[in-house]
Design a protein around this motif. Structure first.
Motif, PDB file in Angstrom:
ATOM      1  N   TYR A   1       0.887  26.208  -0.368  1.00 17.55           N
ATOM      2  CA  TYR A   1       1.152  27.587   0.019  1.00 17.55           C
ATOM      3  C   TYR A   1       1.122  27.684   1.534  1.00 17.55           C
ATOM      4  O   TYR A   1       0.217  27.147   2.177  1.00 17.55           O
TER       5      TYR A   1
ATOM      6  N   ASP B   1       0.688  29.560   5.239  1.00 13.97           N
ATOM      7  CA  ASP B   1      -0.481  30.309   5.692  1.00 13.97           C
ATOM      8  C   ASP B   1      -0.440  31.767   5.251  1.00 13.97           C
ATOM      9  O   ASP B   1      -1.456  32.362   4.933  1.00 13.97           O
TER      10      ASP B   1
ATOM     11  N   ILE C   1      -6.697  34.054  -6.545  1.00 16.92           N
ATOM     12  CA  ILE C   1      -7.600  33.024  -7.062  1.00 16.92           C
ATOM     13  C   ILE C   1      -8.987  33.621  -7.250  1.00 16.92           C
ATOM     14  O   ILE C   1      -9.634  33.425  -8.265  1.00 16.92           O
ATOM     15  N   GLU C   2      -9.430  34.396  -6.270  1.00 16.59           N
ATOM     16  CA  GLU C   2     -10.749  35.016  -6.377  1.00 16.59           C
ATOM     17  C   GLU C   2     -10.787  35.981  -7.555  1.00 16.59           C
ATOM     18  O   GLU C   2     -11.765  36.060  -8.290  1.00 16.59           O
TER      19      GLU C   2
ATOM     20  N   SER D   1      -3.179  23.570  -3.608  1.00 15.57           N
ATOM     21  CA  SER D   1      -3.907  24.045  -4.773  1.00 15.57           C
ATOM     22  C   SER D   1      -3.453  23.242  -5.978  1.00 15.57           C
ATOM     23  O   SER D   1      -2.260  23.096  -6.216  1.00 15.57           O
TER      24      SER D   1
ATOM     25  N   ALA E   1      -0.997  31.827   1.457  1.00 11.32           N
ATOM     26  CA  ALA E   1      -2.331  31.340   1.144  1.00 11.32           C
ATOM     27  C   ALA E   1      -3.319  32.486   1.116  1.00 11.32           C
ATOM     28  O   ALA E   1      -4.193  32.546   0.249  1.00 11.32           O
ATOM     29  N   ARG E   2      -3.144  33.396   2.055  1.00 16.48           N
ATOM     30  CA  ARG E   2      -4.062  34.533   2.117  1.00 16.48           C
ATOM     31  C   ARG E   2      -3.937  35.396   0.864  1.00 16.48           C
ATOM     32  O   ARG E   2      -4.920  35.787   0.257  1.00 16.48           O
ATOM     33  N   ASP E   3      -2.674  35.670   0.485  1.00 14.84           N
ATOM     34  CA  ASP E   3      -2.461  36.468  -0.726  1.00 14.84           C
ATOM     35  C   ASP E   3      -2.930  35.705  -1.954  1.00 14.84           C
ATOM     36  O   ASP E   3      -3.514  36.268  -2.862  1.00 14.84           O
ATOM     37  N   ASN E   4      -2.648  34.403  -1.948  1.00 15.62           N
ATOM     38  CA  ASN E   4      -3.003  33.585  -3.107  1.00 15.62           C
ATOM     39  C   ASN E   4      -4.515  33.490  -3.273  1.00 15.62           C
ATOM     40  O   ASN E   4      -5.023  33.495  -4.375  1.00 15.62           O
ATOM     41  N   LEU E   5      -5.221  33.423  -2.143  1.00 22.18           N
ATOM     42  CA  LEU E   5      -6.679  33.359  -2.195  1.00 22.18           C
ATOM     43  C   LEU E   5      -7.232  34.555  -2.942  1.00 22.18           C
ATOM     44  O   LEU E   5      -8.128  34.434  -3.764  1.00 22.18           O
ATOM     45  N   ARG E   6      -6.648  35.704  -2.671  1.00 22.24           N
ATOM     46  CA  ARG E   6      -7.120  36.920  -3.332  1.00 22.24           C
ATOM     47  C   ARG E   6      -6.928  36.819  -4.835  1.00 22.24           C
ATOM     48  O   ARG E   6      -7.794  37.187  -5.609  1.00 22.24           O
TER      49      ARG E   6
ATOM     50  N   VAL F   1      -2.245  25.518   2.659  1.00 28.74           N
ATOM     51  CA  VAL F   1      -3.306  25.073   1.756  1.00 28.74           C
ATOM     52  C   VAL F   1      -2.673  24.473   0.513  1.00 28.74           C
ATOM     53  O   VAL F   1      -1.564  24.833   0.123  1.00 28.74           O
TER      54      VAL F   1
END
Ligand SMILES: [Zn+2]
Length: 63
Positions: free
Chosen positions: A42, A44, A54-55, A33, A47-52, A31
């Motif tokens: 990032y 894959d 970001i949220e 950003s 990306a999952r950790d980063n999404l968290r 992904v």
């Protein structure tokens, strides 16, 4: 050096901004950003950790 406008596909080597993993081409699972005017990529996994994060950050801004 040629710049193609309107082409979203990145055909140059990319580096994960988090763990430093490199890929010859941007994998579909990665992904991008935009942070402070720079486009970061990032993998894959990150990306999952980063999404968290970001949220979590969005929540901070939201409230
Ligand atoms: Zn990574």
């Amino acid at each position: 050096m040629t710049t193609t406008m309107g082409e979203s596909r990145v055909s140059e080597a990319v580096t994960c901004a988090r763990c430093g993993t490199t890929a010859d081409e941007l994998p579909l699972t990665w992904v991008s950003s935009v942070e402070r005017g720079r486009t970061l990529y990032y993998c894959d996994r990150c990306a999952r950790d980063n999404l968290r994060s970001i949220e979590a950050r969005l929540d901070d801004v939201w409230w």
